[in-house]
Motif scaffolding. Structure first.
Motif, PDB file in Angstrom:
ATOM      1  N   UNK A  38      -1.180   3.048  -2.345  1.00  0.00           N
ATOM      2  CA  UNK A  38       0.214   2.580  -2.342  1.00  0.00           C
ATOM      3  C   UNK A  38       0.543   1.710  -1.134  1.00  0.00           C
ATOM      4  N   UNK A  39      -0.444   0.983  -0.650  1.00  0.00           N
ATOM      5  CA  UNK A  39      -0.217   0.014   0.422  1.00  0.00           C
ATOM      6  C   UNK A  39      -0.166  -1.362  -0.238  1.00  0.00           C
ATOM      7  N   UNK A  40       0.984  -1.637  -0.822  1.00  0.00           N
ATOM      8  CA  UNK A  40       1.124  -2.785  -1.705  1.00  0.00           C
ATOM      9  C   UNK A  40       0.977  -4.132  -1.013  1.00  0.00           C
ATOM     10  N   UNK A  41       1.465  -4.259   0.210  1.00  0.00           N
ATOM     11  CA  UNK A  41       1.351  -5.539   0.913  1.00  0.00           C
ATOM     12  C   UNK A  41      -0.117  -5.883   1.141  1.00  0.00           C
ATOM     13  N   UNK A  83       4.732  -5.116  -9.227  1.00  0.00           N
ATOM     14  CA  UNK A  83       5.647  -4.201  -9.902  1.00  0.00           C
ATOM     15  C   UNK A  83       5.957  -3.004  -9.008  1.00  0.00           C
ATOM     16  N   UNK A  84       4.941  -2.468  -8.349  1.00  0.00           N
ATOM     17  CA  UNK A  84       5.147  -1.347  -7.428  1.00  0.00           C
ATOM     18  C   UNK A  84       5.985  -1.740  -6.223  1.00  0.00           C
ATOM     19  N   UNK A  85       5.880  -3.006  -5.818  1.00  0.00           N
ATOM     20  CA  UNK A  85       6.645  -3.499  -4.669  1.00  0.00           C
ATOM     21  C   UNK A  85       8.041  -3.953  -5.067  1.00  0.00           C
ATOM     22  N   UNK A  86       8.360  -3.800  -6.333  1.00  0.00           N
ATOM     23  CA  UNK A  86       9.642  -4.221  -6.887  1.00  0.00           C
ATOM     24  C   UNK A  86       9.865  -5.727  -6.786  1.00  0.00           C
ATOM     25  N   UNK A  87       8.758  -6.466  -6.848  1.00  0.00           N
ATOM     26  CA  UNK A  87       8.803  -7.927  -6.918  1.00  0.00           C
ATOM     27  C   UNK A  87       8.654  -8.284  -8.394  1.00  0.00           C
ATOM     28  N   UNK A  88       9.740  -8.099  -9.126  1.00  0.00           N
ATOM     29  CA  UNK A  88       9.678  -8.180 -10.576  1.00  0.00           C
ATOM     30  C   UNK A  88       9.342  -9.569 -11.101  1.00  0.00           C
TER      31      UNK A  88
END
Length: 107
Positions: A38-41, A83-88
């Motif tokens: 969960x380290x999206x960046x 999607x996980x980072x809410x960058x839709x």
């Protein structure tokens, strides 16, 4: 950190497709690992690097279909990451690109 895996694309391209393929695979695996953590960046960064290497490989490889399949996997992973980072919007862009590529590959 995975910064030590970053290599100049042009320099790697001069050494041949095998080096680019290894770099693409390494960045993809690192990106998937970061995604699992969960380290999206960091995941997005590694996956974007993998995608750049694979795009370069498309022009140099004697097996372009294989590179397109790798691109498809990377695009789906990038879509999940965004999607996980809410960058839709970015997620939609990557998944739309993956869909188009999938249609191109599999009809």
């Amino acid at each position: 950190k995975h910064g030590n895996l970053a290599v100049d694309i042009v320099g790697a391209a001069e050494k041949g497709p095998d080096v680019l393929s290894v770099l693409a695979s390494a960045h993809f695996v690192v990106g998937q690992a970061f995604l699992c953590l969960s380290q999206n960046f960091q995941a997005e960064d590694a996956l974007l690097k993998a995608y750049k290497f694979v795009k370069e490989l498309r022009y140099k490889s004697d097996r372009p279909a294989e590179q397109l399949k790798k691109s498809l996997e990377i695009l789906v992973a990038l879509g999940r990451c965004c999607l996980r980072s809410k960058k839709y919007e970015a997620s939609q862009h990557y998944l739309d690109e993956a869909l188009q590529l999938g249609l191109k590959l599999y009809g």
